[in-house]
Design a protein around this motif. Structure first.
Motif: not given
Length: 617
Positions: A181-183, A214-229
């Motif tokens: 996201v920073r990049l 960037k939106a796709r990255v953050l949607v994926t990062a918020a999804s169950p696979l990467f968010n509290g898995n």
């Protein structure tokens, strides 16, 4: 960092650089002139993964959207090993690890040197630097999507680097996301809002493309696979026992994702990107079923259309993809059928599309779900979609426009620039199995992927108009926004608005109206859990055959449910309706939780002892 890359870096960086004939590495010459630096820029682009390339993109043949008869030996079906549950940690199928780390090294070299090019105008320097900074983010993203937490390569390591500097451990998921996201945030201001030199620069990244990724990255990062898995609760680095997966789901990540989607949509609006509508200067179609189908089909196949945010030009909808998607449609050339129509959608995908009322076939209180495999004769009212008088399955009747735009089937009508055709797919018929030639093993064809200018000629001759593969298009972004809003705080006016924009282009009524009038669950859209189910199915329909389902099922952690179901099709080796429309088992899929992420190659694990393997591998 790639084990292959580690070895070559430790031996010397020259192996990863283009060399001139006397074997002197061009690093000393690549940035002396802008013309040479531009070549290096294009080298950084050259590593873009093979999205849409039928034999190399795992999202094409590695899931449950398609099935191909394994007797077809004229095509590389390696990625079907993933669909069959045969992924392995020794030389994994379709892995990106070595290529992405090579790409990152070249991106870092470019960023280290581009400001030293003496004849490079400041404006071009700013843009080139922004492009490569985005590519650096994108290659990290593709590693994250496939492997989860990975080592980051944020700077170029010198040849003199000690072994300990090279054997880099994996970084936690959240750290990798923040780097990406920073990049992108750093790159976005320097990117053009649109491509003005369309003759030479189409395919290069723009600000809307960067912000959409960037939106796709953050949607994926918020999804169950990467968010509290908690499936990865024990995955820690060896030396410091750093947890590589956060263990507590954070709803704030959905807010961050929603804001990123909103920012990307605003950039798209500024650039004039809009949902595609068919408007051919020669073939004028009145409003109606056929026009709606062409709105849908050409949102993919129309070259550089108004909806495309970023398209791949290296691997695209070319002759190979389209030939495997297209049946031998023209009956005037029955012998021109080599390899045609083998990319066969499965029955479960055909059943995913809504009824004409815009709700799932299981939920529509007016539709005969229990009798969907029984036979029915098409009337003149069905003629825009099914040949009048044709006997086919009830499943094919009264479906939404995206079904008829996306899926070809026995008795179905198929519009092309050179005419309207009917598919006759029983054994021995024009589009059915003949001898040892290729055929659809399910009874369905991938109409959505075939450009309407495709022309079948005599012998093995065909004419194909290729198109850039949609890495990101506007409908995808709209649906991500609706999903992110709902996961953040439940459905609201914006969530309904953006999903309904997509539905309206597809010829459907709004979510609220469709469910209220036709669903057995009329208030489903009003709850977070209900709208979650709706927006997910909307994505699976709207983005069918575009490689998104493969990754969506993984990020939602619904892959274990979906990819442990039998793959079914029609009994295509029959010559009469009563037998042809019997469902036939093609393969019993088997999927384990560990397959949500790729294994790291065992050789890389040996080379870099600081790497830990993904759970289950």
């Amino acid at each position: 960092m790639s084990g292959i890359l580690l070895l070559t870096m430790y031996a010397g960086c020259k192996d990863f650089l283009d060399v001139i004939p006397d074997n002197v590495a061009t690093i000393d010459n690549a940035f002396t002139l802008s013309t040479e630096a531009e070549k290096y820029l294009f080298t950084c682009y050259s590593y873009l993964p093979p999205d849409g390339e039928i034999s190399r993109d795992p999202a094409v043949l590695g899931g449950d959207e398609y099935w191909m008869d394994r007797a077809f030996r004229n095509f590389d079906q390696t990625n079907m090993q993933i669909a069959m549950g045969l992924q392995r940690s020794t030389d994994p199928y379709a892995g990106l690890w070595p290529d992405m780390y090579k790409a990152l090294r070249d991106c870092n070299i470019f960023l280290d040197n581009v400001r030293n090019v003496p004849d490079l105008e400041p404006a071009r320097m700013v843009r080139w630097e922004a492009e490569v900074k985005f590519l650096k983010a994108y290659y990290h993203w593709r590693l994250l999507q496939m492997y989860g937490p990975v080592p980051v390569m944020d700077k170029t390591l010198p040849i003199s680097a000690e072994l300990g500097e090279i054997q880099v451990p994996r970084q936690p998921v959240d750290s990798v996301v923040n780097l990406i996201v920073r990049l992108i945030d750093e790159a976005a201001p320097g990117l053009p809002i649109e491509i003005l030199n369309r003759k030479e620069e189409l395919g290069r990244v723009t600000r809307p493309a960067a912000l959409a990724i960037k939106a796709r990255v953050l949607v994926t990062a918020a999804s169950p696979l990467f968010n509290g898995n908690t499936d990865y609760a024990g995955l820690r680095n060896k030396n410091d026992q750093t947890d590589l997966f956060n263990q507590t789901a954070d709803a704030g990540k959905w807010e961050r994702a929603a804001m990123a989607c909103k920012e990307a949509i605003a950039a798209c609006e500024e650039a004039g990107i809009e949902l595609y509508r068919f408007n051919d200067p020669v073939v004028q179609l009145p409003d109606g079923p056929l026009k709606t189908q062409m709105d849908i089909r050409n949102s993919i196949c129309q070259r550089w259309n108004s909806e495309l945010i970023w398209g791949a030009t290296k691997w695209y909808g070319d002759q190979t993809l389209q030939r495997y998607a297209m049946p031998p449609l023209n009956p005037n050339f029955p012998d021109n059928r080599s390899n045609m129509g083998q990319l066969a959608p499965t029955l479960k995908i055909a059943e995913t599309f809504y009824t004409k009322n815009g709700v799932p076939i299981r939920e529509d209180k007016t539709w005969n779900y229990a009798g969907r495999y029984t036979l029915k004769v098409a009337s003149d009212a069905d003629e825009p979609f099914i040949q009048q008088g044709f006997t086919t399955a009830v499943l094919h009747f009264d479906r939404e426009p995206r079904f008829y735009a996306s899926v070809g089937f026995d008795g179905g009508r198929w519009f092309m620039r050179d005419g309207m055709y009917t598919v006759f797919n029983k054994v021995g018929e024009t589009q059915g199995k003949k001898g040892n030639e290729g055929y659809s093993s399910t009874g369905f064809f991938s109409k959505k992927l075939v450009n309407w200018n495709y022309v079948i000629k005599e012998k093995q001759d065909i004419s194909v108009e290729s198109y850039p593969w949609p890495i990101m298009r506007l409908a995808d972004l709209y649906l991500m926004y609706a999903e992110a809003i709902n996961e953040w705080h439940g459905p609201d006016a914006d969530a309904y608005n953006y999903i309904n924009k997509v539905r309206e282009r597809a010829g459907l009524k709004s979510v609220q109206e469709s469910w209220s009038l036709f669903s057995t669950q009329p208030t489903k859209f009003a709850t977070q859990a209900g709208f979650r189910e709706i927006v997910r199915q909307e994505r699976l329909i709207e983005l069918a055959f575009e490689g998104r389902r493969f990754w969506d099922l993984r990020r939602w952690k619904t892959s274990v449910e979906e990819l442990n179901q039998p793959l079914m099709g029609w009994d295509v080796l029959q010559d009469n309706p009563e037998q042809y429309y019997r469902t036939k088992l093609l393969f019993n899929q088997s999927f384990r939780v560990r397959e949500n992420l790729w294994p790291i190659n065992q050789n890389d694990m040996l080379i870099n002892p600081n790497l830990v393997q993904n759970t289950g591998w």
